[in-house]
Design a protein around this motif. Structure first.
Motif, PDB file in Angstrom:
ATOM      1  N   SER A   1       0.788  -1.217  -0.154  1.00 56.22           N
ATOM      2  CA  SER A   1       0.002  -0.130   0.084  1.00 56.22           C
ATOM      3  C   SER A   1       0.764   1.334  -0.042  1.00 56.22           C
ATOM      4  O   SER A   1       0.506   2.288  -0.784  1.00 56.22           O
ATOM      5  CB  SER A   1      -0.853   0.019   1.209  1.00 56.22           C
ATOM      6  N   GLY A   2       2.025   1.219   0.804  1.00 55.69           N
ATOM      7  CA  GLY A   2       2.660   2.504   0.861  1.00 55.69           C
ATOM      8  C   GLY A   2       3.830   2.466  -0.251  1.00 55.69           C
ATOM      9  O   GLY A   2       4.601   3.333  -0.324  1.00 55.69           O
ATOM     10  N   GLY A   3       3.809   1.318  -0.913  1.00 59.23           N
ATOM     11  CA  GLY A   3       5.027   1.241  -1.917  1.00 59.23           C
ATOM     12  C   GLY A   3       6.387   0.774  -1.574  1.00 59.23           C
ATOM     13  O   GLY A   3       7.266   0.625  -2.351  1.00 59.23           O
ATOM     14  N   GLY A   4       6.600   0.571  -0.242  1.00 64.21           N
ATOM     15  CA  GLY A   4       7.853   0.190   0.172  1.00 64.21           C
ATOM     16  C   GLY A   4       8.169  -1.415  -0.009  1.00 64.21           C
ATOM     17  O   GLY A   4       9.471  -1.833   0.030  1.00 64.21           O
ATOM     18  N   THR A   5       7.394  -2.150  -0.385  1.00 66.05           N
ATOM     19  CA  THR A   5       7.563  -3.560  -0.552  1.00 66.05           C
ATOM     20  C   THR A   5       6.945  -4.084  -2.038  1.00 66.05           C
ATOM     21  O   THR A   5       5.723  -3.804  -2.405  1.00 66.05           O
ATOM     22  CB  THR A   5       7.049  -4.295   0.500  1.00 66.05           C
ATOM     23  N   THR A   6       7.817  -4.608  -2.762  1.00 63.96           N
ATOM     24  CA  THR A   6       7.543  -4.930  -4.027  1.00 63.96           C
ATOM     25  C   THR A   6       7.972  -6.798  -4.133  1.00 63.96           C
ATOM     26  O   THR A   6       8.807  -7.217  -3.686  1.00 63.96           O
ATOM     27  CB  THR A   6       8.259  -4.121  -5.250  1.00 63.96           C
ATOM     28  N   ASN A   7       7.301  -7.344  -5.046  1.00 66.68           N
ATOM     29  CA  ASN A   7       7.464  -8.567  -5.486  1.00 66.68           C
ATOM     30  C   ASN A   7       7.143  -8.723  -6.817  1.00 66.68           C
ATOM     31  O   ASN A   7       6.398  -8.295  -7.464  1.00 66.68           O
ATOM     32  CB  ASN A   7       6.620  -9.637  -4.765  1.00 66.68           C
ATOM     33  N   TYR A   8       8.042 -10.000  -7.391  1.00 66.64           N
ATOM     34  CA  TYR A   8       8.167  -9.955  -8.887  1.00 66.64           C
ATOM     35  C   TYR A   8       8.226 -11.242  -9.170  1.00 66.64           C
ATOM     36  O   TYR A   8       8.872 -12.247  -8.548  1.00 66.64           O
ATOM     37  CB  TYR A   8       9.416  -9.349  -9.678  1.00 66.64           C
TER      38      TYR A   8
ATOM     39  N   ARG B   1      13.871  -6.854 -15.087  1.00 65.62           N
ATOM     40  CA  ARG B   1      13.508  -6.132 -16.221  1.00 65.62           C
ATOM     41  C   ARG B   1      12.178  -5.253 -15.835  1.00 65.62           C
ATOM     42  O   ARG B   1      12.065  -4.142 -16.730  1.00 65.62           O
ATOM     43  CB  ARG B   1      12.953  -7.118 -17.325  1.00 65.62           C
ATOM     44  N   PHE B   2      11.490  -5.596 -15.080  1.00 63.97           N
ATOM     45  CA  PHE B   2      10.148  -4.910 -14.826  1.00 63.97           C
ATOM     46  C   PHE B   2      10.308  -4.287 -13.396  1.00 63.97           C
ATOM     47  O   PHE B   2      10.826  -4.651 -12.442  1.00 63.97           O
ATOM     48  CB  PHE B   2       8.908  -5.664 -14.958  1.00 63.97           C
ATOM     49  N   THR B   3       9.514  -3.266 -13.171  1.00 66.37           N
ATOM     50  CA  THR B   3       9.449  -2.330 -12.236  1.00 66.37           C
ATOM     51  C   THR B   3       8.068  -1.706 -11.833  1.00 66.37           C
ATOM     52  O   THR B   3       7.599  -1.105 -12.481  1.00 66.37           O
ATOM     53  CB  THR B   3      10.580  -1.042 -12.095  1.00 66.37           C
ATOM     54  N   ILE B   4       7.689  -2.328 -10.741  1.00 66.95           N
ATOM     55  CA  ILE B   4       6.083  -1.859 -10.257  1.00 66.95           C
ATOM     56  C   ILE B   4       6.528  -0.731  -9.390  1.00 66.95           C
ATOM     57  O   ILE B   4       7.465  -0.605  -8.712  1.00 66.95           O
ATOM     58  CB  ILE B   4       5.383  -3.058  -9.711  1.00 66.95           C
ATOM     59  N   SER B   5       5.509   0.274  -9.490  1.00 66.76           N
ATOM     60  CA  SER B   5       5.534   1.546  -8.487  1.00 66.76           C
ATOM     61  C   SER B   5       4.038   2.263  -8.471  1.00 66.76           C
ATOM     62  O   SER B   5       3.250   1.794  -9.328  1.00 66.76           O
ATOM     63  CB  SER B   5       6.740   2.488  -9.061  1.00 66.76           C
ATOM     64  N   ARG B   6       3.997   3.062  -7.708  1.00 64.66           N
ATOM     65  CA  ARG B   6       2.708   3.778  -7.305  1.00 64.66           C
ATOM     66  C   ARG B   6       2.713   4.950  -7.030  1.00 64.66           C
ATOM     67  O   ARG B   6       3.794   5.487  -6.499  1.00 64.66           O
ATOM     68  CB  ARG B   6       1.949   2.633  -6.605  1.00 64.66           C
ATOM     69  N   ASP B   7       1.810   5.799  -7.463  1.00 65.05           N
ATOM     70  CA  ASP B   7       1.680   7.460  -6.732  1.00 65.05           C
ATOM     71  C   ASP B   7       0.402   7.447  -6.303  1.00 65.05           C
ATOM     72  O   ASP B   7      -0.645   7.683  -6.803  1.00 65.05           O
ATOM     73  CB  ASP B   7       1.712   7.938  -8.202  1.00 65.05           C
ATOM     74  N   ASN B   8       0.354   7.434  -4.921  1.00 66.08           N
ATOM     75  CA  ASN B   8      -0.848   7.372  -4.162  1.00 66.08           C
ATOM     76  C   ASN B   8      -1.446   8.785  -4.301  1.00 66.08           C
ATOM     77  O   ASN B   8      -2.904   8.798  -4.088  1.00 66.08           O
ATOM     78  CB  ASN B   8      -0.514   7.265  -2.732  1.00 66.08           C
ATOM     79  N   ALA B   9      -0.818   9.880  -4.822  1.00 68.95           N
ATOM     80  CA  ALA B   9      -1.454  11.118  -4.913  1.00 68.95           C
ATOM     81  C   ALA B   9      -2.366  11.152  -6.104  1.00 68.95           C
ATOM     82  O   ALA B   9      -3.328  11.950  -6.327  1.00 68.95           O
ATOM     83  CB  ALA B   9      -0.470  12.317  -5.207  1.00 68.95           C
ATOM     84  N   LYS B  10      -1.888  10.406  -7.081  1.00 68.85           N
ATOM     85  CA  LYS B  10      -2.644  10.022  -8.534  1.00 68.85           C
ATOM     86  C   LYS B  10      -3.570   9.024  -8.387  1.00 68.85           C
ATOM     87  O   LYS B  10      -3.995   8.798  -9.570  1.00 68.85           O
ATOM     88  CB  LYS B  10      -1.536  10.187  -9.537  1.00 68.85           C
ATOM     89  N   ASN B  11      -3.730   8.127  -7.422  1.00 65.56           N
ATOM     90  CA  ASN B  11      -4.354   6.972  -7.435  1.00 65.56           C
ATOM     91  C   ASN B  11      -3.949   5.919  -8.639  1.00 65.56           C
ATOM     92  O   ASN B  11      -4.978   5.248  -9.401  1.00 65.56           O
ATOM     93  CB  ASN B  11      -5.828   7.402  -7.387  1.00 65.56           C
TER      94      ASN B  11
END
Length: 115
Positions: free
Chosen positions: A52-59, A66-76
């Motif tokens: 939810s906060g973006g601090g943990t990712t799994n692939y 090769r791939f990177t997941i990210s999020r912008d909670n201000a932009k949903n």
């Protein structure tokens, strides 16, 4: 709850794409988001997830590095940056989340990797 993916398209092997998933109808910053993909004739497979906060990712092993997941909670919005694309990455890509024990999926965006 609504999830709308975009950013798919046709790209040559070795190229890059960035997928976006715009979310609405729930408290976006409180929930984990995931990306899955489904190739023709195959099952839908996990690609990546982000806390939810973006601090943990799994692939998935097939996309790690090769791939990177990210999020912008201000932009949903959650993103999937895909680099060094291979023909086997060709699939429809979906974002998904669980909200109050219900599972929600977007309509998907098509990624085709071909020369």
């Amino acid at each position: 709850v609504q999830l709308v993916e975009s950013g798919g398209g046709l790209v040559q092997p070795g190229g890059s794409l960035r997928l976006s998933c715009a979310a609405s109808g729930f408290s976006f910053s409180s929930y984990m988001l995931s990306w899955y993909r489904q190739a023709p004739g195959k099952e839908r497979d996990f690609v990546a997830r982000i806390s939810s906060g973006g601090g943990t990712t799994n692939y998935a092993d097939s996309v790690k590095g090769r791939f990177t997941i990210s999020r912008d909670n201000a932009k949903n919005t959650v993103y999937l940056q895909m680099n060094s694309l291979k023909p086997e990455d060709t699939a429809t890509y979906y974002c998904t989340t669980h909200v109050l024990k219900n599972e929600y999926w977007g309509q998907g965006t098509q990624v085709t990797v071909s020369s």
